[in-house]
Design an enzyme around this catalytic site. Structure first.
Site, short mmCIF file in Angstrom:
data_model
loop_
_atom_site.label_atom_id
_atom_site.label_comp_id
_atom_site.label_asym_id
_atom_site.label_seq_id
_atom_site.Cartn_x
_atom_site.Cartn_y
_atom_site.Cartn_z
N LYS A 81 2.13 11.44 -15.88
CA LYS A 81 1.16 10.68 -15.19
C LYS A 81 -0.69 11.83 -14.64
O LYS A 81 -0.22 13.28 -15.02
CB LYS A 81 1.45 10.69 -13.33
CG LYS A 81 0.76 9.93 -12.60
CD LYS A 81 0.75 8.31 -12.68
CE LYS A 81 0.71 7.24 -11.95
NZ LYS A 81 0.79 5.71 -11.87
N GLY A 182 0.45 -6.21 2.80
CA GLY A 182 0.05 -5.70 1.36
C GLY A 182 -0.16 -7.03 0.47
O GLY A 182 0.69 -7.94 0.24
N GLY A 184 -2.36 -7.74 -2.52
CA GLY A 184 -3.34 -7.58 -2.52
C GLY A 184 -3.02 -8.08 -4.26
O GLY A 184 -3.04 -8.80 -4.48
N VAL A 186 -0.48 -7.17 -6.13
CA VAL A 186 1.05 -6.93 -6.34
C VAL A 186 1.81 -8.28 -5.38
O VAL A 186 2.09 -9.14 -6.05
CB VAL A 186 1.79 -5.73 -6.28
CG1 VAL A 186 3.08 -5.44 -6.63
CG2 VAL A 186 1.35 -4.99 -7.90
P1 NAD Z 1 -4.10 -3.65 -4.42
O1 NAD Z 1 -5.14 -2.78 -3.98
O2 NAD Z 1 -4.72 -4.45 -5.03
O3 NAD Z 1 -3.43 -3.81 -3.06
C1 NAD Z 1 -3.17 -3.78 -1.75
C2 NAD Z 1 -3.59 -4.47 -0.98
O4 NAD Z 1 -2.11 -3.44 0.33
C3 NAD Z 1 -4.49 -3.87 -0.52
O5 NAD Z 1 -5.33 -5.65 -0.07
C4 NAD Z 1 -4.53 -3.62 0.99
O6 NAD Z 1 -5.35 -3.74 2.09
C5 NAD Z 1 -3.70 -3.82 1.20
N1 NAD Z 1 -2.76 -1.97 2.52
C6 NAD Z 1 -3.35 -0.89 2.06
N2 NAD Z 1 -2.91 -0.52 3.05
C7 NAD Z 1 -2.66 -1.06 4.38
C8 NAD Z 1 -1.63 -1.00 5.48
N3 NAD Z 1 -1.41 -0.17 5.81
N4 NAD Z 1 -0.83 -2.44 6.40
C9 NAD Z 1 -1.13 -3.43 5.41
N5 NAD Z 1 -1.96 -3.83 4.12
C10 NAD Z 1 -2.42 -2.39 3.31
O7 NAD Z 1 -2.56 -2.80 -4.89
P2 NAD Z 1 -1.92 -3.44 -5.83
O8 NAD Z 1 -2.13 -2.83 -7.17
O9 NAD Z 1 -1.45 -4.60 -6.00
O10 NAD Z 1 -0.88 -2.44 -5.90
C11 NAD Z 1 0.18 -2.46 -4.06
C12 NAD Z 1 1.12 -1.13 -4.60
O11 NAD Z 1 2.01 -1.18 -5.43
C13 NAD Z 1 0.81 0.28 -4.55
O12 NAD Z 1 1.62 1.03 -4.10
C14 NAD Z 1 0.93 0.03 -5.80
O13 NAD Z 1 0.94 2.20 -6.38
C15 NAD Z 1 1.94 -0.22 -6.35
N6 NAD Z 1 2.10 -0.84 -7.78
C16 NAD Z 1 1.28 -1.31 -8.44
C17 NAD Z 1 1.46 -1.83 -9.80
C18 NAD Z 1 0.32 -2.75 -10.58
O14 NAD Z 1 0.43 -2.94 -11.33
N7 NAD Z 1 -0.73 -2.59 -9.94
C19 NAD Z 1 2.17 -1.16 -10.43
C20 NAD Z 1 3.87 0.07 -9.65
C21 NAD Z 1 3.09 -0.01 -8.46
#
Ligand code: NAD
Length: 354
Positions: A81, A182, A184, A186
């Site tokens: 990473k 969350g 977003g 995912v």
């Molecule tokens: P993203 O930024 O698209 O979505 C995250 C969402 O969480 C946002 O809408 C944000 O406003 C919301 N958020 C932040 N803090 C919050 C809180 N305290 N309470 C409620 N909502 C909150 O990110 P993503 O790509 O959807 O990733 C989400 C999680 O999954 C992260 O922890 C990331 O590390 C993990 N992840 C993502 C992937 C991927 O392929 N995108 C892969 C493995 C792990």
């Protein structure tokens, strides 16, 4: 700063590079935890850190997490990473991306990068101008690659269905209450897939509009971000931040299952014991959220071999996630040990550090 090997998160990482390029202003850390199974694969996080120690800690923890994730996903990839340390304003320039590409190239294919927090497909394109050891690049329709989010969401959806079957003895999501923290990339993807199966969704996001829009689309109900962790439900799906499972939040949980995509959900590994003691089924985060890395790793491996992988081939591999979770839960029950401990032990065995 203490010596690297005194860091709590030091875990005999094979190599940790601190990169500084004066011309572009790039400061980055590339951590290779293990290349036992193949090149260390894991994304690059672009972030402003208040203290340099925090950047190092992130690189060490996240690279070890990738070793475990890639091993448990059955990928021929090790764990690595990178973090790019941004200034307070989050300045990220093309020159910095090129200098970072040079640093990845200098590792000769031992590290393969992709998107993480703060990075986009466009950034990967810039990095790819300096190194071939990058994935998550825009893909043609039907080909592996591109945004990992929807693939991660699909794996989590399959994992939640497996958890509901295992814990609740139900083979349908119809009427199952799932609380999604969350909304977003995912969380939104998971919610949309579950809604099609008739699940009842409870949604929360610090961006109220994201939760409202998703609720409208999926027929879900929105709750306050401060109550989502304790809302009565069958499944709690954390898809926002890490470290959301600790003494206080675990005591307040009102669910049978925790299964979501956020990385490092347990504030500390010992919090898995508290979930286990409460009889809550936990899907280890790095096992259930591997869909995205499965997608981009096969994009990379196929490109290196001069061929293309299709989305169908990626989905065949993502479809193996529920079986892996099932074997962890069975072992956890047979041995009376928390599922996160079982998964960590399996992963360590796979990377030759059992
Ligand atoms: P993203 O930024 O698209 O979505 C995250 C969402 O969480 C946002 O809408 C944000 O406003 C919301 N958020 C932040 N803090 C919050 C809180 N305290 N309470 C409620 N909502 C909150 O990110 P993503 O790509 O959807 O990733 C989400 C999680 O999954 C992260 O922890 C990331 O590390 C993990 N992840 C993502 C992937 C991927 O392929 N995108 C892969 C493995 C792990």
């Amino acid at each position: 700063m203490p010596a690297l090997w005194n860091e709590a998160d030091w875990d005999e990482h094979e190599r940790v590079e601190v990169v500084h390029d004066r011309a572009s202003g790039l400061t980055a850390i590339i951590a290779l935890h293990s290349t036992h199974l193949g090149p260390g694969a894991g994304g690059t996080r672009f972030w402003h850190y208040a203290e340099p120690e925090m950047a190092m800690r992130d690189a060490l923890r996240l690279s070890r997490g990738m070793s475990f994730k890639n091993a448990m996903a059955g990928l021929p990839m090790g764990g690595g990473k990178a973090v790019v340390v941004l200034d307070k304003d989050g300045t990220k320039t093309t020159e910095m991306l090129h200098a970072f590409g040079d640093a990845v190239e200098a590792l000769g294919g031992n590290y393969v990068t992709a998107e993480d927090v703060g990075a986009s497909e466009a950034d990967m394109v810039e990095i790819s101008k300096r190194t071939a050891h990058v994935c998550g690049l825009p893909a043609d329709e039907g080909d592996a690659g591109g945004d990992p989010g929807p693939f991660t969401a699909h794996g989590i959806y399959l994992g939640i269905k497996a958890a509901v079957a295992h814990k609740m003895g139900r083979d349908s999501m119809d009427g199952v209450r799932v609380a999604v923290q969350g909304c977003g990339s995912v969380g939104g993807g998971v919610a949309r897939l579950l809604a099609k199966d008739g699940a009842q969704l409870i949604l929360a996001d610090i961006h109220a509009e994201s939760a409202q829009d998703l609720a409208q689309e999926t027929g879900g109900e929105v709750v306050d971000v401060n109550t989502i962790m304790s809302t009565p439900c069958d499944v709690l799906s954390p898809n926002a931040l890490g470290a959301v499972l600790h003494e206080d939040s675990i005591a307040a949980l009102d669910c049978a299952i925790v299964a979501g995509g956020a990385n490092n959900q347990l504030a500390r590994p010992e919090h898995g014991k508290l979930l286990h003691a409460r009889g809550i089924l936990y899907a280890p985060d790095y096992v259930i959220n591997a869909g995205g890395i499965i997608n981009v790793s096969w994009e990379y491996l196929c490109r290196q071999a001069g061929k293309k992988c299709t989305i169908e081939q990626v989905h065949e591999r993502i479809a193996q996630i529920p079986g892996r979770l099932q074997s962890i839960w069975e072992k956890s029950e047979a041995e009376g040990r928390p599922s996160n401990e079982v998964a960590d032990a399996m992963a360590r065995e796979l990377i030759g550090r059992g």
